[in-house]
Design an enzyme around this catalytic site. Structure first.
Site, short mmCIF file in Angstrom:
data_model
loop_
_atom_site.label_atom_id
_atom_site.label_comp_id
_atom_site.label_asym_id
_atom_site.label_seq_id
_atom_site.Cartn_x
_atom_site.Cartn_y
_atom_site.Cartn_z
N THR A 193 0.83 -1.22 0.00
CA THR A 193 0.00 0.00 0.00
C THR A 193 0.86 1.27 0.00
O THR A 193 2.00 1.24 0.46
CB THR A 193 -0.88 0.00 1.27
OG1 THR A 193 -1.41 1.29 1.49
CG2 THR A 193 -0.09 -0.37 2.52
N ASP A 194 0.26 2.37 -0.45
CA ASP A 194 0.98 3.66 -0.38
C ASP A 194 1.06 4.18 1.05
O ASP A 194 1.79 5.12 1.33
CB ASP A 194 0.32 4.70 -1.30
CG ASP A 194 -1.11 5.04 -0.93
OD1 ASP A 194 -1.69 4.38 -0.03
OD2 ASP A 194 -1.67 5.98 -1.54
N GLU A 195 0.27 3.56 1.96
CA GLU A 195 0.24 4.09 3.34
C GLU A 195 1.58 3.92 4.06
O GLU A 195 1.83 4.57 5.07
CB GLU A 195 -0.90 3.43 4.13
CG GLU A 195 -2.22 3.65 3.44
CD GLU A 195 -3.46 3.33 4.27
OE1 GLU A 195 -3.37 3.36 5.50
OE2 GLU A 195 -4.50 3.06 3.65
N TYR B 97 -1.63 -0.66 11.05
CA TYR B 97 -1.77 -1.30 9.73
C TYR B 97 -0.60 -0.93 8.82
O TYR B 97 0.09 -1.81 8.30
CB TYR B 97 -3.10 -0.87 9.06
CG TYR B 97 -3.14 -1.17 7.58
CD1 TYR B 97 -3.11 -2.48 7.11
CD2 TYR B 97 -3.19 -0.14 6.62
CE1 TYR B 97 -3.13 -2.77 5.73
CE2 TYR B 97 -3.21 -0.41 5.26
CZ TYR B 97 -3.18 -1.72 4.82
OH TYR B 97 -3.19 -1.99 3.47
N LYS C 145 2.46 -3.26 7.30
CA LYS C 145 2.74 -3.43 5.86
C LYS C 145 4.16 -2.98 5.53
O LYS C 145 4.85 -3.60 4.73
CB LYS C 145 1.71 -2.65 5.02
CG LYS C 145 0.30 -3.18 5.04
CD LYS C 145 0.14 -4.57 4.44
CE LYS C 145 0.32 -4.63 2.95
NZ LYS C 145 -0.01 -5.99 2.40
P1 NAD Z 1 -9.39 -7.54 2.32
O1 NAD Z 1 -9.38 -7.28 3.78
O2 NAD Z 1 -10.63 -7.29 1.52
O3 NAD Z 1 -9.00 -9.08 2.05
C1 NAD Z 1 -7.97 -9.72 2.73
C2 NAD Z 1 -8.10 -11.22 2.48
O4 NAD Z 1 -7.03 -11.88 3.19
C3 NAD Z 1 -9.41 -11.82 2.99
O5 NAD Z 1 -9.95 -12.70 2.03
C4 NAD Z 1 -8.99 -12.58 4.25
O6 NAD Z 1 -9.80 -13.72 4.53
C5 NAD Z 1 -7.55 -12.98 3.91
N1 NAD Z 1 -6.73 -13.21 5.10
C6 NAD Z 1 -6.62 -12.39 6.18
N2 NAD Z 1 -5.79 -12.95 7.09
C7 NAD Z 1 -5.35 -14.13 6.56
C8 NAD Z 1 -4.48 -15.14 7.02
N3 NAD Z 1 -3.88 -15.05 8.23
N4 NAD Z 1 -4.24 -16.19 6.22
C9 NAD Z 1 -4.85 -16.29 5.01
N5 NAD Z 1 -5.71 -15.38 4.53
C10 NAD Z 1 -5.96 -14.30 5.30
O7 NAD Z 1 -8.15 -6.73 1.76
P2 NAD Z 1 -7.97 -5.96 0.36
O8 NAD Z 1 -8.50 -4.61 0.50
O9 NAD Z 1 -8.43 -6.85 -0.73
O10 NAD Z 1 -6.38 -5.86 0.32
C11 NAD Z 1 -5.59 -6.90 -0.24
C12 NAD Z 1 -4.13 -6.50 -0.20
O11 NAD Z 1 -3.93 -5.28 -0.91
C13 NAD Z 1 -3.62 -6.25 1.23
O12 NAD Z 1 -2.32 -6.77 1.32
C14 NAD Z 1 -3.62 -4.74 1.35
O13 NAD Z 1 -2.63 -4.31 2.26
C15 NAD Z 1 -3.30 -4.33 -0.07
N6 NAD Z 1 -3.81 -3.00 -0.48
C16 NAD Z 1 -5.13 -2.67 -0.27
C17 NAD Z 1 -5.60 -1.44 -0.70
C18 NAD Z 1 -7.05 -1.04 -0.54
O14 NAD Z 1 -7.42 0.09 -0.82
N7 NAD Z 1 -7.93 -1.93 -0.10
C19 NAD Z 1 -4.74 -0.54 -1.34
C20 NAD Z 1 -3.40 -0.92 -1.54
C21 NAD Z 1 -2.95 -2.15 -1.10
P1 TYD Z 2 -10.62 3.99 4.58
O1 TYD Z 2 -11.61 3.57 3.53
O2 TYD Z 2 -10.68 3.33 5.91
O3 TYD Z 2 -9.18 3.85 3.91
P2 TYD Z 2 -7.72 4.33 4.47
O4 TYD Z 2 -7.85 4.69 5.90
O5 TYD Z 2 -6.91 3.08 4.29
O6 TYD Z 2 -7.32 5.45 3.60
O7 TYD Z 2 -10.78 5.55 4.82
C1 TYD Z 2 -10.66 6.47 3.73
C2 TYD Z 2 -10.77 7.87 4.32
O8 TYD Z 2 -12.10 8.06 4.84
C3 TYD Z 2 -9.83 8.12 5.48
O9 TYD Z 2 -9.36 9.45 5.43
C4 TYD Z 2 -10.70 7.92 6.71
C5 TYD Z 2 -12.07 8.38 6.23
N1 TYD Z 2 -13.23 7.69 6.86
C6 TYD Z 2 -14.26 8.45 7.45
O10 TYD Z 2 -14.23 9.70 7.46
N2 TYD Z 2 -15.30 7.78 8.04
C7 TYD Z 2 -15.37 6.42 8.06
O11 TYD Z 2 -16.34 5.87 8.63
C8 TYD Z 2 -14.34 5.66 7.43
C9 TYD Z 2 -14.37 4.16 7.42
C10 TYD Z 2 -13.28 6.35 6.84
#
Ligand code: NAD
Ligand code: TYD
Length: 350
Positions: free
Chosen positions: A131-133, A156, A160
């Site tokens: 992630t970019d975070e 988190y 990462k």
């Molecule tokens: P998500 O939470 O929707 O899915 C995570 C999946 O991992 C789920 O299916 C869960 O069951 C599985 N999982 C969790 N713990 C596990 C374990 N111990 N063993 C096996 N499986 C396990 O997450 P997402 O949003 O799809 O993110 C996927 C990846 O992409 C992550 O690594 C996240 O850091 C990265 N990412 C997410 C975003 C975003 O905006 N969602 C952006 C950039 C990077």
């Molecule tokens: P989120 O979807 O949790 O992604 P991330 O924290 O990984 O960027 O949140 C996106 C933005 O929205 C973040 O600035 C937090 C804000 N947010 C709210 O204001 N209210 C909410 O209930 C949630 C879940 C997020």
């Protein structure tokens, strides 16, 4: 046939990556290893579960012996590692699961790949999805580049960042053929309604308050999930070992502005008068350590591998709202169980 292990493919982004690979590469066998936490849902993969080149395996990446035996049994050619605990608010509440899955789980996978590949790295690849975070928080200006120093603030993002460092360490120390990408905020179908966009779509539909953290001034850079999956495909096939790529669509939105777009689109689709749901906006206590702004520079990926986002944000939001409106059963199934308890714990005292 190439055997590819995708971890976390029952989750949001993983399901889109698995679908793309299963359909586009019939000569790859895709193994989806997922623990099926609250965030993992096999409904996300209904359309590919009967394909001959797809297999689901239930398992926990935190179990090192299990992962090693699985690697020995299948001798995977590549890993695309997405399994993670992924929600910042949950990490603030209970950090330990993030440490276990995101850090220990990643090292277990690295160890299994290292042991089974045993220095024979030709044609092998360990792709770590991040992630970019990890880069921390930007002020009003500037971007995250691939060489921006890591400065994570939440449990988190710190977990990462730690996993990214360990993946790089296995490359530098043992020569493991790794590749890493760091992507901005994703949105689209199948995202669990704890993240901003699906949570707010669901709340607008149900006339529930929209809990905006702080003043809603924080900025995120949003990318449609299918564009992220396509970037992973391009990097998986075209990147070089040891490389890092930033993924993002130059699509920054202040939370409050994004929320107003969501309200407008959902109200229109539900046949409500414009602005009906404005009254649902509720400013609540800010998230602890809330990063102000994320913005990705993905020039390297665009210039070196020719990727670019396919969708305008307005189109992506339309598609996303339509998906949630048309998939109420999916929403109900993922919000049954512990969801109400989570919601009360997270928002009850704000
Ligand atoms: P998500 O939470 O929707 O899915 C995570 C999946 O991992 C789920 O299916 C869960 O069951 C599985 N999982 C969790 N713990 C596990 C374990 N111990 N063993 C096996 N499986 C396990 O997450 P997402 O949003 O799809 O993110 C996927 C990846 O992409 C992550 O690594 C996240 O850091 C990265 N990412 C997410 C975003 C975003 O905006 N969602 C952006 C950039 C990077
Ligand atoms: P989120 O979807 O949790 O992604 P991330 O924290 O990984 O960027 O949140 C996106 C933005 O929205 C973040 O600035 C937090 C804000 N947010 C709210 O204001 N209210 C909410 O209930 C949630 C879940 C997020």
């Amino acid at each position: 046939m190439k055997k590819i292990l995708i971890t976390g493919a029952a989750g949001f982004i993983g399901s889109h990556v698995a679908r793309l690979f299963v359909n586009k590469y019939p000569d790859y066998h895709i193994y989806n290893l997922d623990k099926l936490t609250y965030a993992g849902n096999l409904e996300n993969l209904k359309d590919i579960e009967h394909k001959p080149n797809y297999t689901f395996i239930k398992g926990d990446i935190v179990d090192g012996n299990f992962m090693l035996e699985l690697f020995k049994q299948h001798r995977f050619d590549a890993v695309i590692h997405l399994a993670a605990e992924s929600h910042v608010d949950r990490s603030i509440d209970k950090p330990m699961e993030f440490i276990m899955t995101n850090i220990v789980g990643t090292v277990n996978l690295l160890n299994a790949a290292k042991a089974v590949w045993d220095g024979q790295y030709k044609g092998k690849r360990f792709y770590h999805v991040s992630t970019d975070e990890v880069y921390g928080s930007l002020g009003e200006e500037g971007y995250f580049y691939e060489d921006t120093a890591y400065d994570p603030h939440s449990p988190y993002s710190a977990s990462k960042a730690s996993s990214d460092h360990l993946v790089r360490a296995y490359h530098d120390t043992y020569g493991l053929p790794v590749i890493i990408s760091n992507c901005s905020n994703n949105y689209g179908p199948n995202q669990f309604p704890e993240k901003l966009i699906p949570l707010f779509i669901n709340n607008i539909c149900n006339n529930k308050p929209l809990p905006v953290y702080g003043k809603g001034e924080n900025v995120r850079d949003w990318l449609y999930v299918v564009d992220h999956a396509q970037a992973i495909d391009v990097i998986f096939h075209g990147g070089e070992n040891g490389e890092t790529f930033n993924i993002g669509g130059h699509n920054e939105w202040k939370n409050i502005d994004l929320i107003r777009v969501l309200i407008r689109v959902v109200d229109r689709k539900l046949g409500r008068a414009p602005g009906t749901s404005d009254k649902l906006i509720t400013f609540v206590t800010d998230r602890a350590g809330h990063d102000l702004r994320y913005a990705i520079d993905s020039t390297k990926l665009q210039q070196k591998l020719g990727w670019k986002p396919s969708l305008q944000f307005e189109k992506g939001i339309e598609l996303t709202v339509d998906w949630y409106l048309n998939n109420q059963e999916w929403l109900e199934s993922v919000t049954s169980g512990n969801y109400q308890k989570y919601y009360e714990e997270m928002y009850g005292n704000r």
